[in-house]
Design a protein around this motif. Sequence first.
Motif, short mmCIF file in Angstrom:
data_model
loop_
_atom_site.label_atom_id
_atom_site.label_comp_id
_atom_site.label_asym_id
_atom_site.label_seq_id
_atom_site.Cartn_x
_atom_site.Cartn_y
_atom_site.Cartn_z
N UNK A 1 3.25 7.50 5.77
CA UNK A 1 2.83 7.85 4.42
C UNK A 1 2.12 9.20 4.40
N UNK B 1 0.83 -1.21 0.00
CA UNK B 1 0.00 0.00 0.00
C UNK B 1 0.87 1.26 0.00
N UNK C 1 -12.42 0.86 -1.10
CA UNK C 1 -11.24 1.59 -0.63
C UNK C 1 -10.99 2.79 -1.53
N UNK C 2 -12.11 3.40 -1.96
CA UNK C 2 -12.01 4.50 -2.92
C UNK C 2 -11.41 5.76 -2.33
N UNK D 1 -2.50 3.09 7.11
CA UNK D 1 -3.19 3.79 6.02
C UNK D 1 -4.29 2.94 5.39
N UNK E 1 -3.85 12.43 -2.93
CA UNK E 1 -3.31 11.35 -3.74
C UNK E 1 -3.93 10.05 -3.26
N UNK E 2 -4.50 9.30 -4.17
CA UNK E 2 -5.07 8.00 -3.80
C UNK E 2 -4.11 6.89 -4.22
N UNK F 1 -9.61 7.92 1.30
CA UNK F 1 -8.69 7.71 2.42
C UNK F 1 -9.39 7.92 3.76
N UNK G 1 -0.82 3.68 13.60
CA UNK G 1 -1.03 4.56 12.45
C UNK G 1 -0.94 3.71 11.18
N UNK H 1 1.07 4.36 -2.83
CA UNK H 1 0.96 5.79 -2.51
C UNK H 1 2.17 6.57 -3.01
N UNK I 1 -4.55 4.23 -5.73
CA UNK I 1 -4.75 3.65 -7.07
C UNK I 1 -4.54 4.66 -8.20
#
Lengths: 337, 148
Positions: free
Chosen positions: A117, A61, B75-76, B57, A83-84, B78, B55, A65, A86
């Motif tokens: 991140x 993940x 998970x579109x 993500x 920023x996503x 954050x 923490x 990112x 994907x």
Amino acid sequence: MSFLMSRALARLVCGHHRHSVLSVRTCSTQTPDSSTHPTLSQVLDNVTSQLSAAQVPEPALSAQYLLSCCLLPQADLHSARPVLAQDWRQAPAQHLSPAQATTLHRLVQCRLARMPVQYILGNWDFHNITIQVRPPVFIPRPETEQLVDLVLSSLPPPVPGQHLHLLEVGPGSGAVSLAILSARQDLLVTCVERSQAAVELTRDNTSLLGLVDRLEVVQGKVEPGAQLEGLHEEYHLVFSNPPYILRKDLMALEPEISLYEDLRALDGGAKGLDVILPIIELAGEKLPKGGLLMLEVDPCHPHILPTKLESLDTSMVVDRVVEDFTGKERFMVLRKT
Amino acid sequence: MLSLRPVLPSLLRSLPSILSRPKSHIDKSSVPRLDQADLQEKVTLGSGPGGQAVNKTANAVFLKHLPTGLWVKCHQTRSVEMNRKIAKQLLVIKLDNLVNGENSVENQKKTSEKIKLERKKDKTRSKYEQRKLESLKEQSEGQDGEIS
């Protein structure tokens, strides 16, 4: 690595300084070999392997990112543009440019140094808003989004022309207050924050979201006997995500937290109640009868707090305990009698 | 000066039907409602103490409708709250498609798009044929002219 050293490193490596223009700096003299022209998928695999080998948590993940981040136009880095993970799949080009490869290398070094991140990206989402984040100010956790809904669901319906004043202790980045303010137009919030860096970040995020006229930040520490200036006589509701980690658990925190985040935002003392108890006393002074205090707490607190309350000279009582979405007792609602 | 009197009555007569015409032809009345008791939700935050002590993500939301076994994973964004909202919306769409088949909102929209596309094609076709007819007419008139 000492706390101060890690803060300096963070600023050097990722250019996190409020007034500096972003510049691309690497903390390693090696440059990536671009002669083989790997595809984005291959780059992703390489970075994932690198992070995994270094035992960095969430390697796949994090890699996504970082890759998505380096593909942003240079000017957008560290802006408020989200920023996503994907995003890299939508990139028009299948290969990194030399500039992008250099940026990615820098970002990977940051992650290898266990920088969170969120700090690398410079912004994060919380509830219905996007906010800037920067070390050492505490990064909002996903569980805390529920505190926003708890507060909102306890408020009476808006009355045209009337405002409700709320008080938050320890806003950090300002996430909770700003999410609440974004959801309802009739609210005004005062935040009390002890950390200068957090005061600045909360103010920056307030400007970013155009809520300057509805949120004020007061610098001060909530502690026994504190005389805080700049607060109103009374508030409709008080809420907080105070430092609540027990001292014994502080040392077991992962490097992402212990190296980069201000431990004062986490350290609740021996029983995790060092800041919670003064907040309860403050709420007792500032709330009307029946007024509520909403706290995020450690799961042990619903069991040890009621007894502690009896020894305090306060009119606050425990109203209820609320679980978070992992089933842990995460929130306590107290009421002024 | 042109008199409006002949025009107005016909305009007024057609007004009610213009006003009462529905904006969309999509029937949303049989979209299923989600009962919280039927749902199983899991947020991928992993085990561990959670809260301030962690923490992470990863905040994907997995939502399952227990009676039917339908599930979605979102998970579109954050934000967990946003992902939960979107997951619920996606699950409703899936359930709607399962329960209402071709009458689901999604399939109704698809059908209506198909019809629109067909109408457009027909229009283009008839326009093309009309033009062809007119150009043939012009050609034959021109020949007549030359002959005489």
